[in-house]
Scaffold this active site. Sequence first.
Site, PDB file in Angstrom:
ATOM      1  N   HIS A  51      37.436  48.443  30.031  1.00  0.00           N
ATOM      2  CA  HIS A  51      37.217  47.175  29.368  1.00  0.00           C
ATOM      3  C   HIS A  51      35.865  46.619  29.814  1.00  0.00           C
ATOM      4  O   HIS A  51      35.278  47.116  30.777  1.00  0.00           O
ATOM      5  CB  HIS A  51      38.363  46.183  29.623  1.00  0.00           C
ATOM      6  CG  HIS A  51      38.384  45.589  30.979  1.00  0.00           C
ATOM      7  ND1 HIS A  51      39.002  46.182  32.058  1.00  0.00           N
ATOM      8  CD2 HIS A  51      37.861  44.431  31.436  1.00  0.00           C
ATOM      9  CE1 HIS A  51      38.863  45.416  33.126  1.00  0.00           C
ATOM     10  NE2 HIS A  51      38.175  44.350  32.786  1.00  0.00           N
ATOM     11  N   TYR A 119      39.832  40.592  42.741  1.00  0.00           N
ATOM     12  CA  TYR A 119      38.574  40.464  42.015  1.00  0.00           C
ATOM     13  C   TYR A 119      38.272  39.012  41.673  1.00  0.00           C
ATOM     14  O   TYR A 119      39.155  38.180  41.535  1.00  0.00           O
ATOM     15  CB  TYR A 119      38.530  41.360  40.772  1.00  0.00           C
ATOM     16  CG  TYR A 119      39.602  41.132  39.746  1.00  0.00           C
ATOM     17  CD1 TYR A 119      39.360  40.354  38.623  1.00  0.00           C
ATOM     18  CD2 TYR A 119      40.861  41.713  39.886  1.00  0.00           C
ATOM     19  CE1 TYR A 119      40.338  40.157  37.659  1.00  0.00           C
ATOM     20  CE2 TYR A 119      41.843  41.519  38.933  1.00  0.00           C
ATOM     21  CZ  TYR A 119      41.574  40.738  37.819  1.00  0.00           C
ATOM     22  OH  TYR A 119      42.557  40.541  36.880  1.00  0.00           O
TER      23      TYR A 119
END
Length: 151
Positions: A51, A119
């Site tokens: 992605h 993240y």
Amino acid sequence: MIEGVKIKKLLKHCDDRGFFAELVRDDEDLLENFGQASWSMSYPGVIKAFHYHEEQDDVWFFPSGNAQVVLYDLRKVSATHGETEVFYMGEENPIVLLIPKGVAHGYRVLGQTPATIIYFTTKSYNPEKPDEKRIPWDDPNIGFDWEIKNR
């Protein structure tokens, strides 16, 4: 190195109690601004790819387990357009990786234990208008071979 990608080697401060390490600071030029922090776990052998984002940058860190991280530069104006880069991240190589907007990214969990990723993004996730464009893990334009190479 793919244009705009940054790596930060982590400095671990160890003593008889364990260790401490800073992941991301606002004074080190990794994220242009802070949007969200997220935490995910994937099982051994799982491939989560690909992605990319049009509006946000990502900073990835794998505190447990190990992963093969693959980047592919989709940015037509980049000097590294069309290049693929591979990083091995996790317990065996504790690094923080900046993934700029426009660079497709994904990972495969290596070994026999799950991998955990933490993240950070420059924008928060918007479920009404998600900034997440999907590409199949086996996309022929990227042409990445996810098989382990026995050498």
